[in-house]
Scaffold this motif. Structure first.
Motif, PDB file in Angstrom:
ATOM      1  N   ILE A  94       1.595   7.719   4.021  1.00  0.00           N
ATOM      2  CA  ILE A  94       0.487   6.965   4.618  1.00  0.00           C
ATOM      3  C   ILE A  94      -0.196   6.107   3.556  1.00  0.00           C
ATOM      4  CG2 ILE A  94      -1.801   7.190   5.670  1.00  0.00           C
ATOM      5  CD1 ILE A  94      -0.692   9.694   7.123  1.00  0.00           C
ATOM      6  N   ALA A  95      -0.435   6.685   2.384  1.00  0.00           N
ATOM      7  CA  ALA A  95      -1.080   5.943   1.299  1.00  0.00           C
ATOM      8  C   ALA A  95      -0.231   4.742   0.896  1.00  0.00           C
ATOM      9  CB  ALA A  95      -1.309   6.855   0.097  1.00  0.00           C
ATOM     10  N   GLY A  96       1.066   4.947   0.780  1.00  0.00           N
ATOM     11  CA  GLY A  96       1.956   3.851   0.396  1.00  0.00           C
ATOM     12  C   GLY A  96       1.965   2.725   1.418  1.00  0.00           C
ATOM     13  N   LEU A  97       2.032   3.072   2.682  1.00  0.00           N
ATOM     14  CA  LEU A  97       2.042   2.045   3.724  1.00  0.00           C
ATOM     15  C   LEU A  97       0.728   1.278   3.785  1.00  0.00           C
ATOM     16  CD1 LEU A  97       3.933   3.887   6.612  1.00  0.00           C
ATOM     17  CD2 LEU A  97       4.755   2.010   5.184  1.00  0.00           C
ATOM     18  N   ALA A 143      -3.493   6.430  -6.868  1.00  0.00           N
ATOM     19  CA  ALA A 143      -4.883   6.810  -6.610  1.00  0.00           C
ATOM     20  C   ALA A 143      -4.970   8.100  -5.802  1.00  0.00           C
ATOM     21  CB  ALA A 143      -5.604   5.682  -5.886  1.00  0.00           C
ATOM     22  N   VAL A 144      -4.162   8.215  -4.766  1.00  0.00           N
ATOM     23  CA  VAL A 144      -4.216   9.414  -3.925  1.00  0.00           C
ATOM     24  C   VAL A 144      -3.704  10.633  -4.694  1.00  0.00           C
ATOM     25  CG1 VAL A 144      -3.195  10.481  -1.868  1.00  0.00           C
ATOM     26  CG2 VAL A 144      -4.114   8.180  -1.753  1.00  0.00           C
ATOM     27  N   VAL A 148      -7.794   9.220   2.785  1.00  0.00           N
ATOM     28  CA  VAL A 148      -6.543   8.673   2.252  1.00  0.00           C
ATOM     29  C   VAL A 148      -6.451   7.183   2.544  1.00  0.00           C
ATOM     30  CG1 VAL A 148      -4.026   8.714   2.496  1.00  0.00           C
ATOM     31  CG2 VAL A 148      -5.291  10.845   2.305  1.00  0.00           C
ATOM     32  N   ILE A 149      -6.779   6.778   3.754  1.00  0.00           N
ATOM     33  CA  ILE A 149      -6.727   5.357   4.113  1.00  0.00           C
ATOM     34  C   ILE A 149      -7.742   4.563   3.298  1.00  0.00           C
ATOM     35  CG2 ILE A 149      -7.180   3.706   5.970  1.00  0.00           C
ATOM     36  CD1 ILE A 149      -5.892   5.740   7.892  1.00  0.00           C
ATOM     37  N   ALA A 153      -7.562   1.056  -3.618  1.00  0.00           N
ATOM     38  CA  ALA A 153      -6.605   0.985  -4.714  1.00  0.00           C
ATOM     39  C   ALA A 153      -5.753  -0.279  -4.610  1.00  0.00           C
ATOM     40  CB  ALA A 153      -5.709   2.222  -4.711  1.00  0.00           C
ATOM     41  N   GLY A 154      -5.309  -0.614  -3.400  1.00  0.00           N
ATOM     42  CA  GLY A 154      -4.520  -1.837  -3.217  1.00  0.00           C
ATOM     43  C   GLY A 154      -5.323  -3.076  -3.557  1.00  0.00           C
TER      44      GLY A 154
END
Length: 111
Positions: free
Chosen positions: A7-10, A58-59, A71-72, A78-79
């Motif tokens: 989820i974090a990556g997406l 970051a997560v 998380v979102i 972070a992005g």
């Protein structure tokens, strides 16, 4: 944990692509070969991958709870932070180019 990273990556990658769209006038720049410097320009893939890496980092390393909202939120921040760092780098490069051209113009005008 794997679901959290996914989820974090997406979310981080999507944030990177949105930043790419904002920076490039609402158009995707696709990968292409470059002549100078020789290599490949990754286009929007680079922004996606940087957002993914920043969000996962970051997560993983920040001491936050792993509920969905947190998380979102952390992934988006972070992005955005990663894209801001890249934008600052681009601005420094452009500033150096401008200063170099100004010095050349001054030398040409002296003669």
């Amino acid at each position: 944990m794997l679901q959290t990273l996914l989820i974090a990556g997406l979310v981080g990658g999507l944030t990177g692509v949105i930043y790419h769209l904002i920076r490039n006038g609402k158009s995707l720049v696709y990968p292409r070969k470059r002549d100078f410097p020789k290599g490949i320009y990754l286009g929007f893939y680079a922004d996606f991958l940087i957002g993914v890496a920043a969000a996962i980092f970051a997560v993983t390393y920040l001491p936050v709870t792993h509920d969905l909202k947190t998380v979102i939120g952390v992934s988006i921040l972070a992005g955005m932070s990663a894209e801001n760092i890249l934008l600052q780098r681009e601005l420094k490069t452009e500033k150096a180019k401008t200063e170099g051209l100004e010095r050349i113009n001054e030398r040409l005008n002296k003669n």
